[in-house]
Design a protein around this motif. Sequence first.
Motif, PDB file in Angstrom:
ATOM      1  N   LEU B 200       0.843  -1.198   0.000  1.00 46.28           N
ATOM      2  CA  LEU B 200       0.000   0.000   0.000  1.00 46.28           C
ATOM      3  C   LEU B 200       0.877   1.246   0.000  1.00 46.28           C
ATOM      4  CD1 LEU B 200      -2.636  -1.101   2.644  1.00 46.28           C
ATOM      5  CD2 LEU B 200      -2.869  -1.071   0.147  1.00 46.28           C
ATOM      6  N   MET B 201       0.766   2.006  -1.076  1.00 48.94           N
ATOM      7  CA  MET B 201       1.533   3.226  -1.229  1.00 48.94           C
ATOM      8  C   MET B 201       1.319   4.193  -0.067  1.00 48.94           C
ATOM      9  SD  MET B 201       0.799   5.873  -4.187  1.00 48.94           S
ATOM     10  CE  MET B 201      -0.650   6.416  -3.310  1.00 48.94           C
ATOM     11  N   GLU B 202       0.055   4.337   0.357  1.00 53.37           N
ATOM     12  CA  GLU B 202      -0.252   5.308   1.401  1.00 53.37           C
ATOM     13  C   GLU B 202       0.503   4.991   2.681  1.00 53.37           C
ATOM     14  OE1 GLU B 202      -2.387   3.425  -0.149  1.00 53.37           O
ATOM     15  OE2 GLU B 202      -3.853   4.662  -1.217  1.00 53.37           O
ATOM     16  N   GLU B 203       0.570   3.688   3.023  1.00 54.65           N
ATOM     17  CA  GLU B 203       1.258   3.306   4.255  1.00 54.65           C
ATOM     18  C   GLU B 203       2.747   3.638   4.167  1.00 54.65           C
ATOM     19  OE1 GLU B 203       0.614  -0.703   5.454  1.00 54.65           O
ATOM     20  OE2 GLU B 203      -1.452  -0.316   6.081  1.00 54.65           O
ATOM     21  N   ALA B 204       3.333   3.273   3.039  1.00 54.71           N
ATOM     22  CA  ALA B 204       4.763   3.522   2.879  1.00 54.71           C
ATOM     23  C   ALA B 204       5.036   5.019   2.951  1.00 54.71           C
ATOM     24  CB  ALA B 204       5.248   2.947   1.555  1.00 54.71           C
ATOM     25  N   GLU B 205       4.175   5.798   2.321  1.00 50.47           N
ATOM     26  CA  GLU B 205       4.363   7.245   2.305  1.00 50.47           C
ATOM     27  C   GLU B 205       4.272   7.843   3.697  1.00 50.47           C
ATOM     28  OE1 GLU B 205       2.845   8.534  -2.155  1.00 50.47           O
ATOM     29  OE2 GLU B 205       1.621   9.055  -0.407  1.00 50.47           O
ATOM     30  N   GLU B 206       3.260   7.380   4.431  1.00 52.94           N
ATOM     31  CA  GLU B 206       3.043   7.977   5.735  1.00 52.94           C
ATOM     32  C   GLU B 206       4.144   7.603   6.727  1.00 52.94           C
ATOM     33  OE1 GLU B 206      -0.692   7.116   7.678  1.00 52.94           O
ATOM     34  OE2 GLU B 206       0.093   7.898   9.584  1.00 52.94           O
ATOM     35  N   LEU B 207       4.555   6.333   6.684  1.00 54.12           N
ATOM     36  CA  LEU B 207       5.430   5.826   7.741  1.00 54.12           C
ATOM     37  C   LEU B 207       6.913   6.075   7.526  1.00 54.12           C
ATOM     38  CD1 LEU B 207       3.996   2.238   8.331  1.00 54.12           C
ATOM     39  CD2 LEU B 207       3.922   4.135   9.955  1.00 54.12           C
ATOM     40  N   SER B 208       7.342   5.983   6.274  1.00 55.62           N
ATOM     41  CA  SER B 208       8.749   5.676   6.060  1.00 55.62           C
ATOM     42  C   SER B 208       9.678   6.870   6.111  1.00 55.62           C
ATOM     43  CB  SER B 208       8.917   5.008   4.700  1.00 55.62           C
ATOM     44  OG  SER B 208       7.875   4.100   4.484  1.00 55.62           O
ATOM     45  N   GLU B 227      13.280  12.018  -2.619  1.00 53.91           N
ATOM     46  CA  GLU B 227      14.321  11.590  -3.561  1.00 53.91           C
ATOM     47  C   GLU B 227      13.753  10.762  -4.700  1.00 53.91           C
ATOM     48  OE1 GLU B 227      17.927  11.323  -0.257  1.00 53.91           O
ATOM     49  OE2 GLU B 227      16.959   9.508  -0.972  1.00 53.91           O
ATOM     50  N   LEU B 228      12.825   9.888  -4.330  1.00 54.55           N
ATOM     51  CA  LEU B 228      12.275   8.993  -5.347  1.00 54.55           C
ATOM     52  C   LEU B 228      11.474   9.758  -6.394  1.00 54.55           C
ATOM     53  CD1 LEU B 228      11.138   5.980  -3.141  1.00 54.55           C
ATOM     54  CD2 LEU B 228      13.076   6.078  -4.701  1.00 54.55           C
ATOM     55  N   THR B 229      10.650  10.679  -5.926  1.00 53.77           N
ATOM     56  CA  THR B 229       9.808  11.401  -6.885  1.00 53.77           C
ATOM     57  C   THR B 229      10.650  12.370  -7.696  1.00 53.77           C
ATOM     58  OG1 THR B 229       9.241  12.900  -5.097  1.00 53.77           O
ATOM     59  CG2 THR B 229       7.636  11.219  -5.638  1.00 53.77           C
ATOM     60  N   GLU B 230      11.643  12.947  -7.062  1.00 48.50           N
ATOM     61  CA  GLU B 230      12.523  13.862  -7.773  1.00 48.50           C
ATOM     62  C   GLU B 230      13.247  13.128  -8.893  1.00 48.50           C
ATOM     63  OE1 GLU B 230      16.120  16.329  -6.054  1.00 48.50           O
ATOM     64  OE2 GLU B 230      14.283  16.570  -4.870  1.00 48.50           O
ATOM     65  N   ARG B 231      13.668  11.919  -8.546  1.00 48.20           N
ATOM     66  CA  ARG B 231      14.463  11.155  -9.499  1.00 48.20           C
ATOM     67  C   ARG B 231      13.729  10.949 -10.824  1.00 48.20           C
ATOM     68  NH1 ARG B 231      16.811   5.803  -8.719  1.00 48.20           N
ATOM     69  NH2 ARG B 231      16.650   6.127  -6.490  1.00 48.20           N
ATOM     70  N   ASP B 323       3.487  11.096  -6.270  1.00 49.34           N
ATOM     71  CA  ASP B 323       3.517  10.088  -5.225  1.00 49.34           C
ATOM     72  C   ASP B 323       4.232   8.830  -5.712  1.00 49.34           C
ATOM     73  OD1 ASP B 323       1.742   8.938  -6.938  1.00 49.34           O
ATOM     74  OD2 ASP B 323      -0.013   9.422  -5.742  1.00 49.34           O
ATOM     75  N   LEU B 324       4.284   7.875  -4.803  1.00 45.79           N
ATOM     76  CA  LEU B 324       5.015   6.651  -5.109  1.00 45.79           C
ATOM     77  C   LEU B 324       4.334   5.859  -6.210  1.00 45.79           C
ATOM     78  CD1 LEU B 324       5.905   5.661  -1.463  1.00 45.79           C
ATOM     79  CD2 LEU B 324       7.429   6.574  -3.214  1.00 45.79           C
ATOM     80  N   GLU B 325       3.021   6.008  -6.258  1.00 43.61           N
ATOM     81  CA  GLU B 325       2.274   5.375  -7.343  1.00 43.61           C
ATOM     82  C   GLU B 325       2.863   5.818  -8.684  1.00 43.61           C
ATOM     83  OE1 GLU B 325      -0.725   3.342  -6.916  1.00 43.61           O
ATOM     84  OE2 GLU B 325      -0.116   2.951  -8.988  1.00 43.61           O
ATOM     85  N   ALA B 326       3.083   7.145  -8.783  1.00 43.75           N
ATOM     86  CA  ALA B 326       3.644   7.695 -10.022  1.00 43.75           C
ATOM     87  C   ALA B 326       5.048   7.161 -10.257  1.00 43.75           C
ATOM     88  CB  ALA B 326       3.665   9.216  -9.944  1.00 43.75           C
ATOM     89  N   VAL B 327       5.800   7.033  -9.182  1.00 40.62           N
ATOM     90  CA  VAL B 327       7.164   6.514  -9.305  1.00 40.62           C
ATOM     91  C   VAL B 327       7.127   5.085  -9.826  1.00 40.62           C
ATOM     92  CG1 VAL B 327       9.255   5.890  -8.039  1.00 40.62           C
ATOM     93  CG2 VAL B 327       8.014   7.988  -7.457  1.00 40.62           C
ATOM     94  N   PHE B 328       6.247   4.303  -9.225  1.00 39.35           N
ATOM     95  CA  PHE B 328       6.167   2.895  -9.623  1.00 39.35           C
ATOM     96  C   PHE B 328       5.735   2.775 -11.084  1.00 39.35           C
ATOM     97  CE2 PHE B 328       4.390  -1.359  -9.880  1.00 39.35           C
ATOM     98  CZ  PHE B 328       5.361  -2.096  -9.226  1.00 39.35           C
ATOM     99  N   LEU B 329       4.743   3.572 -11.427  1.00 38.95           N
ATOM    100  CA  LEU B 329       4.230   3.582 -12.799  1.00 38.95           C
ATOM    101  C   LEU B 329       5.349   3.953 -13.762  1.00 38.95           C
ATOM    102  CD1 LEU B 329       1.464   3.331 -14.294  1.00 38.95           C
ATOM    103  CD2 LEU B 329       1.355   5.813 -14.233  1.00 38.95           C
TER     104      LEU B 329
END
Lengths: 392, 338
Positions: B200-208, B227-231, B323-329
């Motif tokens: 779950l992207m939301e969990e990773a985003e909130e916690l990590s 860093e991930l989204t910037e990359r 968000d991480l969803e975008a990164v993964f995509l």
Amino acid sequence: MDKIFVIAYNDLRIYLSQRGNLISLTVIPIVLAAVFGLSTAPRGGSFTIDFIDQDNTPASQAFVDAVLAANDAFVRGSEAANIESARTRVVEGSISAAIVIPQGFAGALQTFEALPILYFSREDSFGGPIQHSVNTVISQLNSSIIAARAGELVLNALDIEAETGALYARAQDLLAQDLVAYDFRLSNAERALQPGEGFGQSVPGLGAMFVMFTVLGGMATLLRHRQNWTLQRVIVMPISRAQVLGGKILSFFILGMIQYLILFGFGALMGLEVGSRIVLLVFVMAAYTLCITALTFAIASSIGSEGQAIYLANLLSVSLAALGGGWWPLEVVPPFMQTLGHISPVAWVMDGFNTLIYFNGGLMDILPYISVLIGSSIVLFAIGIRRFRIGN
Amino acid sequence: METMVETKGLRKTFMRKDSTPIHAVKAVSFSIYRGEIFSLLGPNGAGKTTTISMISGLIEPSEGDAFIGGYSIRQQARQAKQLIGVVPQEIALYPELTARQNLWFFGRMYSLRGKELKMRMDEVIEFMDLEERQHDRIDTFSGGMKRRVNIAAGLLNRPQLIYMDEPTAGVDPQNRRRILDTVFRLRDEYQMTVLYTTHLMEEAEELSDRIGIIDHGEIIALGTQAELTERIGAEDRLVIEVKRPSDEQTLLDALRAHPQASKVEYQVDHLKDIDRRGGSAVTPAEEAVLTVYCQNGRKLLAEVLNIIEQQVEISSIEVRQPDLEAVFLNLTGRALRD
Ligand SMILES: Nc1ncnc2c1ncn2[C@@H]1O[C@H](COP(=O)(O)OP(=O)(O)OP(=O)(O)O)[C@@H](O)[C@H]1O
Ligand SMILES: [Mg+2]
């Protein structure tokens, strides 16, 4: 070491917390043992032996009497016409043994010649009570002959005229007095008639089956604990694989012994006499339970699902018990089935129990059976422990 | 920063029955720093559990090694295991026993006993808020309660490092909230290092503090969320829900003409329409969603509003940061949820 006991304790606690398990541990075995125990005919009654006395002299008749006298339970069968028909009767199981005393028996005794006595029986290679008794009588005879021969030589050397026959008779008399009663004896006739006697078969026999039900059922527990990840959770803790498996093995072993004790406790209430052999009896139980525990691990390593495990546990328990003489004594089945039956650990444990309960055997008499059970345990453990996967 | 976990070229290849290999984890190397919450984010079957199993000593890596507080999990398993608490993805508890009986047993496996054991049990029971039900059998618990006991059992040895493998799976929102808060408390109050896995992207985003994105057994990206989204150079998105205008083309042309709008998407919300009319779209959809991609969403917001205000009726408007969803995509060409 401590953790092994905690694991075993925890598994037993889980097992006993389930009512269904308690019922299959107590009520069902006891009811079945009662039904079987009250309905099986008492055994340990008699062994029929045919004698073919081709010599037909006082000496040969004395030999026959000596063998018959060695055990209360030996009965002389009707005279068989010839060796072949006697052998057939043994193979069919209508008599327990046949002994052929060849012509010239008495003469051979006088002249100290070797003379073979033919012996057929349905006993296994470890021998049974009849063979033991025959051996005893023969060794007694041999001793007499040697004593007489030695006496004669001495007298001759002293130049004293002596009659060999009288010497021999005297030697035999003396030896007979000293002869240690052979300890491999059938139970007394009056005990065989007691009402509790049927439990001598049903308690150990059904015990063997229910120990299998209970312990082999542990396969399902092992799989369940791997499926619900409790086994994996334990293995990631600071504990070795050997400790984890040791704990599991111990819990199955204890459970099997509890099962036996419940049944033998019930048997004792019903009048089954185990007498002074209780330590040896527990020894036999332990060897068997260990063997079944090892079998459990050997099979569990190659079983996929809990359903399979339960099915296999039931199938094996019923078939191995039937095959190995857990339901009825192996003596009532044809000889080849008796041999085949010994692929079942039940046959070996029943041999052990019978030796103790019916034949008053001692430690040395049950040692062969115990060795087979413990030997198989070692092989099965080696297979099971190496192959059982927890993580990978 | 002190390294708590270091994996070096961890690889796990399972064999199928027909001897074809399953490359569950392929040469994974990463570090987790002391005191951080590190998430492994990846879809089902990505290799999260396999990775955790290797670095907790449950399964033997096909290749590589992992060091926990400097101890090799292969060579010094016992020392390494002393430092770790594990919360498996499965509810690894004995359903026939009570919560307390379960904790007692697992505590004994950590060589705890007597007063010390009792104290630790009370501690984790209180921490996970299990006092009321501690004497009840696990099989009478709800999914959320079971999850909490599952976590409690992983805390008994006061580990320096805790692995939590999808600890919120199958849990209602209230219990999920509780569990996420627990994770923060473990880091902030108990200075624990947390390795958290989730799809779950939301969990990773909130916690990590940092996130490793794992897919098909490989870590395909690793760093803080920024860093991930910037990359990947992802942009902000202005997401505007509108009543469908009569002249769609003019509106879109006007937006696309704006120099800072790099891309404009327009989607008629048929689904919503069908939904409202009880399953059959008999009349044309009345609502649409406009998405404007740009570098700085907040700054562009006013200008975009200016352009569209006259032409359409706006139902809602939202600025979404990448968000991480975008990164993964971006990295895989697939959505995380697929
Ligand atoms: N014991 C095993 N034998 C064979 N294949 C396995 C085994 N364990 C895992 N796999 C395979 O390895 C891959 C990774 O599995 P893993 O359980 O690590 O994924 P995951 O990221 O934890 O997924 P999920 O989110 O579903 O828990 C999958 O393709 C899985 O089928
Ligand atoms: Mg997983």
